[in-house]
Structure formats: C-alpha cells, structure tokens
Design a protein around this motif. Structure first.
Motif, PDB file in Angstrom:
ATOM      1  N   TYR A   9     -27.123 -22.211 -73.037  1.00 48.24           N
ATOM      2  CA  TYR A   9     -27.146 -23.553 -73.681  1.00 48.24           C
ATOM      3  C   TYR A   9     -25.673 -23.857 -73.929  1.00 48.24           C
ATOM      4  O   TYR A   9     -24.844 -23.037 -74.319  1.00 48.24           O
ATOM      5  N   ALA A  10     -24.961 -24.696 -73.151  1.00 43.63           N
ATOM      6  CA  ALA A  10     -23.724 -24.994 -72.998  1.00 43.63           C
ATOM      7  C   ALA A  10     -23.297 -26.535 -72.852  1.00 43.63           C
ATOM      8  O   ALA A  10     -24.228 -27.419 -72.949  1.00 43.63           O
ATOM      9  N   VAL A  11     -22.185 -26.666 -73.146  1.00 40.82           N
ATOM     10  CA  VAL A  11     -21.749 -28.124 -73.160  1.00 40.82           C
ATOM     11  C   VAL A  11     -20.559 -28.475 -72.192  1.00 40.82           C
ATOM     12  O   VAL A  11     -19.838 -27.513 -71.982  1.00 40.82           O
ATOM     13  N   VAL A  12     -20.667 -29.490 -71.413  1.00 42.28           N
ATOM     14  CA  VAL A  12     -19.628 -29.470 -70.391  1.00 42.28           C
ATOM     15  C   VAL A  12     -19.104 -31.141 -70.497  1.00 42.28           C
ATOM     16  O   VAL A  12     -19.910 -32.194 -70.926  1.00 42.28           O
ATOM     17  N   HIS A  13     -18.049 -31.581 -70.095  1.00 39.49           N
ATOM     18  CA  HIS A  13     -17.508 -33.114 -69.785  1.00 39.49           C
ATOM     19  C   HIS A  13     -18.563 -33.385 -68.257  1.00 39.49           C
ATOM     20  O   HIS A  13     -18.784 -32.303 -67.721  1.00 39.49           O
ATOM     21  N   ARG A  14     -19.002 -34.625 -68.533  1.00 42.78           N
ATOM     22  CA  ARG A  14     -19.970 -35.049 -67.428  1.00 42.78           C
ATOM     23  C   ARG A  14     -19.381 -34.696 -66.112  1.00 42.78           C
ATOM     24  O   ARG A  14     -20.123 -34.326 -65.039  1.00 42.78           O
ATOM     25  N   ASN A  15     -18.016 -34.965 -66.013  1.00 36.57           N
ATOM     26  CA  ASN A  15     -17.508 -34.672 -64.551  1.00 36.57           C
ATOM     27  C   ASN A  15     -17.428 -33.343 -63.850  1.00 36.57           C
ATOM     28  O   ASN A  15     -17.380 -32.928 -63.010  1.00 36.57           O
ATOM     29  N   ASP A  16     -17.632 -32.213 -64.987  1.00 34.42           N
ATOM     30  CA  ASP A  16     -17.763 -30.938 -64.946  1.00 34.42           C
ATOM     31  C   ASP A  16     -19.057 -30.534 -64.405  1.00 34.42           C
ATOM     32  O   ASP A  16     -19.268 -29.404 -63.891  1.00 34.42           O
ATOM     33  N   LEU A  17     -19.964 -31.274 -64.649  1.00 32.13           N
ATOM     34  CA  LEU A  17     -21.439 -30.843 -63.885  1.00 32.13           C
ATOM     35  C   LEU A  17     -21.356 -31.742 -62.685  1.00 32.13           C
ATOM     36  O   LEU A  17     -21.837 -31.388 -61.672  1.00 32.13           O
ATOM     37  N   TYR A  18     -20.715 -33.072 -62.558  1.00 25.72           N
ATOM     38  CA  TYR A  18     -20.720 -33.793 -61.433  1.00 25.72           C
ATOM     39  C   TYR A  18     -20.095 -33.272 -60.342  1.00 25.72           C
ATOM     40  O   TYR A  18     -20.342 -33.244 -59.163  1.00 25.72           O
ATOM     41  N   ALA A  19     -18.973 -32.693 -60.677  1.00 23.00           N
ATOM     42  CA  ALA A  19     -17.806 -32.271 -59.536  1.00 23.00           C
ATOM     43  C   ALA A  19     -18.436 -31.377 -58.587  1.00 23.00           C
ATOM     44  O   ALA A  19     -18.404 -31.368 -57.306  1.00 23.00           O
ATOM     45  N   PRO A  20     -19.179 -30.224 -59.326  1.00 18.40           N
ATOM     46  CA  PRO A  20     -19.609 -29.211 -58.360  1.00 18.40           C
ATOM     47  C   PRO A  20     -20.973 -29.723 -57.623  1.00 18.40           C
ATOM     48  O   PRO A  20     -20.989 -29.357 -56.246  1.00 18.40           O
ATOM     49  N   LEU A  21     -21.728 -30.721 -58.068  1.00 22.48           N
ATOM     50  CA  LEU A  21     -22.667 -31.419 -57.307  1.00 22.48           C
ATOM     51  C   LEU A  21     -22.087 -32.057 -56.023  1.00 22.48           C
ATOM     52  O   LEU A  21     -22.781 -32.100 -54.841  1.00 22.48           O
TER      53      LEU A  21
END
Length: 409
Positions: free
Chosen positions: A100-112
C-alpha cells in the motif's frame, strides 16, 4: 488487429491504451487538452492497483516514486485520540501480495505516459475533445468538437466524470453533487515540524467533516485534504480559496489539525460528485471505463484503482473476440464489483467520517474493537483482489458466452 480509439488521456485512458496495445491492437488516444498531463496532488494505491500496474509494465517505476506508508490511521478529530490503525507492512503485504503506497498523481501518470509514448502501437493526440460517437456494422467513429471524425473498430470512453461518451450512451444527465466540499493543499515537508510528521495515511474524523494527510513526492511534501459536509449544491472544480477561510471552517478541530492546516498554502476547493451505479455501460462497439463508467467519491481511495483494474480486464477480454462481445462481457463481469465500491465510498463518507455525538462514540467503539485480522478481513475484497471480474470464468469463456447470446438475439 483492431484499431481501438480511447477518448480521454487520464490515468484510465493511458492504462487502457497500454492494456489493449499489449494484446496486439493499435490504439489512438484522444485527449481534449493541449498536452498530456495529470492534475491534482496525492493519491493512494492499494495492492489491487499495483497488481494492475504490474500487468501494465509500470509497477516498478511507480513504486520507485512512491512513499511506502506503515499504516492507515483513523483518529477522532475532536478528542485527538487514535481510534484504530490498519498496519500495511509485513503481514498485510504478505497477505495481499503487494504494498500500500501513496504517490503524487503525476508519479503514477508519468510512467504510464512514458510507456505509451514508447509503445509502437499507441498514438497520442492532443486538442481532440470527443463530443459523441457514431457506429455502424463496419466500425465506430469518435466525433470531435470541430466536427472531425476519428474512425476505428471500437471506442473506449475514458473521458471522466462528465463523459461525453456516457452522455450519449447512458444519458443520465449531470453527476450527483455530494454536498461535500474538499480543500486541498501541498506543504513542503521541511516546513512541517518533526513531531507532526508521519509515514502513515492519517484520517481525522469530525462532526460533518474530516481531514486526511500523508507524505508524497518521496517524502518531500505533505499532501493535505480537508472535507466539509456543507450541503454544497453546485459542482466546483479547483477554485482557489483564501487561507483564512479554510481555517475558519475548522475551528472545532483538535490542535494538531489546526497546526497542520495553518501550514497550508495555495488552497483549492472542489465539490465532490459521483453517480449512481448503472447496469449498462456498453453499446455495441462502444464502452465506458473508469470515472466515465462508475465515478465514486474518494472516501474508499479506490477510484484510480478501479480504473486500472478496468483497463487490465478490458485488455484481457479484447484478446478473445470482437469488441461488441468483449465489451458486453466486460460490463457483465465488472459492474457488481465497481458498484459495490461506489456505494461503499458513499457510506464511508457519512457513516464513518462525519458522525457526531453518540453516533461518533458508537463508531469509535466499533472500529476500536476490531482486531488487526478483522480489519484485514474488512478490506480484503478490495485490496486483495487477484482477478478483476466477478465471474470465475476465463476471459475467453466470458467473451464466447456473450457472442452466443448476441447470435441468439
């Protein structure tokens, strides 16, 4: 090989592009804005999200940017006392197979986005707002705001809460306004006193309001969000709010909350919206996905997780048949799980986060009385999913069943 059009270049749209392209199809993603980017701050990702991200080939990249929290903590915002805590290291990770982790939305979006740009079968187009669709026996066309048409074999509406594709397919009007206003800010961690820092996702529940905070940006920032049930009646999206107004809204908060709120800067507000679950979100060669299909309030922290699950499952189904049968199977297999997530999120916002007086004391007694094992059992259906449909059938058998039904009329 089919040509699949994806309306919307958000998290769900890019995840869909990867899932479908990895199964051998060509994909065109139509983004209404002038660039591919993600708005917002923090986002929570449960193990079911990382299972999907692993299938999409970006789990490692997201984890490298994430903060691995140690617990989900539930606090009484009036007394300042901890009510319950769900540990999410060791035993939790072993049980559910992912962190279970938390990220800035862009840290999820950028790899995609990076993987989409590198994928030979994904085309990304900006300035291409989809306003509707047309379909016939040979294919489907996404209709653009300028009157242009982008034609393909299938269309996935991943265009969010106010989806134009949904407006034509379902026709259920404007989203439901929850009456809850959320104020968001990001605080540089260096400005947060050490005694107020934590590696947990912490939720403080108060009378008709609640406050959530957790670290993002690799621990360099603190994401804060405070929500008030103020009976708001009109949708608001990202409107700047004066600092003093936010503080004035929460004078009944425990001192630690007031101290954190005082550190906030550049506050923005949203009035939260969702929709009622629906049974039908496919129309022949057209299907909805993510917030376009089943938008939910943020209170279960599962909106992005459900979109990622959608993407992977849709990709699996499209590998075994023509779009109409695959899309019918997708809706049939996903609607019970996504509807449950929608309704649970609503219930959490009213029954858990906002009670006062005797109702709050009863809630505290209930949550505080659960063991760690019982807490794990409560979240297992969401966090512990190992497959993303409600059926026990294989993707191939699900699509085949829908094909037979269609042939039978």
């Amino acid at each position: 090989m089919s040509r699949v059009i994806v309306a919307g270049g958000g998290i769900g749209g890019l995840a869909t592009a990867l899932a479908v392209a990895d199964r051998g199809h060509r994909v065109v993603v139509l983004e209404r804005r002038s660039e591919f980017t993600e708005l917002g701050a923090g986002i929570q990702l449960a193990p079911n999200a990382f299972l999907a991200l692993d299938r999409l080939g970006v789990a490692t990249a997201v984890l490298d940017r994430a903060v691995h929290v140690d617990a989900l903590r539930f606090m009484d915002a009036v007394t300042g006392e901890q009510v319950a805590a769900l540990p999410v290291l060791g035993e939790y990770r072993a049980r559910f197979g992912n962190p279970y982790a938390v990220v800035h939305r862009n840290d999820l979006y950028a790899p995609l986005l990076a993987r989409c740009r590198a994928h030979g079968e994904v085309e990304l187009r900006v300035d291409s707002p989809v306003v509707g669709y047309e379909q016939d026996g040979d294919g489907v066309a996404a209709v653009l705001a300028d009157g242009g048409r982008v034609r393909g074999d299938a269309l996935v509406g991943a265009d969010g809460l106010r989806s134009a594709v949904r407006a034509q397919l379902v026709g259920d009007g404007e989203p439901r306004v929850s009456g809850h206003t959320i104020y968001r800010s990001v605080i540089p961690m260096e400005e947060v006193p050490a005694r107020l820092r934590s590696d947990s996702v912490t939720l403080w529940a108060g009378p008709r309001w609640h406050f959530v905070h957790y670290p993002i940006d690799g621990g360099r920032s603190l994401n804060v969000a405070v929500t008030r049930d103020n009976r708001a009646t009109e949708a608001v999206v990202g409107v700047p709010v004066e600092h003093e107004r936010v503080l004035a809204e929460f004078t009944d908060a425990a001192p630690v909350i007031r101290e954190l709120l005082a550190l906030g800067r550049e506050w923005r507000s949203w009035v939260l919206c969702d929709r009622d679950p629906v049974d039908r979100w496919a129309d022949g060669r057209v299907v909805l996905l993510g917030d376009a299909a089943h938008p939910m309030l943020q209170y279960a922290a599962q909106g992005a997780c459900m979109a990622l699950e959608d993407a992977v499952h849709l990709g699996d189904l499209l590998a075994y048949g023509e779009p109409a049968a695959a899309f019918a199977a997708f809706v049939e297999d996903r609607r019970e799980r996504t509807a449950a997530a929608q309704l649970v999120a609503r219930a959490m916002g009213t029954r858990l986060y906002h009670p006062s007086g005797e109702a709050a004391r009863a809630r505290n007694a209930m949550l505080g009385g659960w063991s760690t094992e019982e807490l794990y059992e409560k979240v297992a259906w969401l966090h512990g999913a190992t497959r993303f449909g409600g059926s026990t059938g294989t993707p191939e058998s699900l699509v085949a069943a829908r094909r037979v039904e269609a042939a039978a009329g």
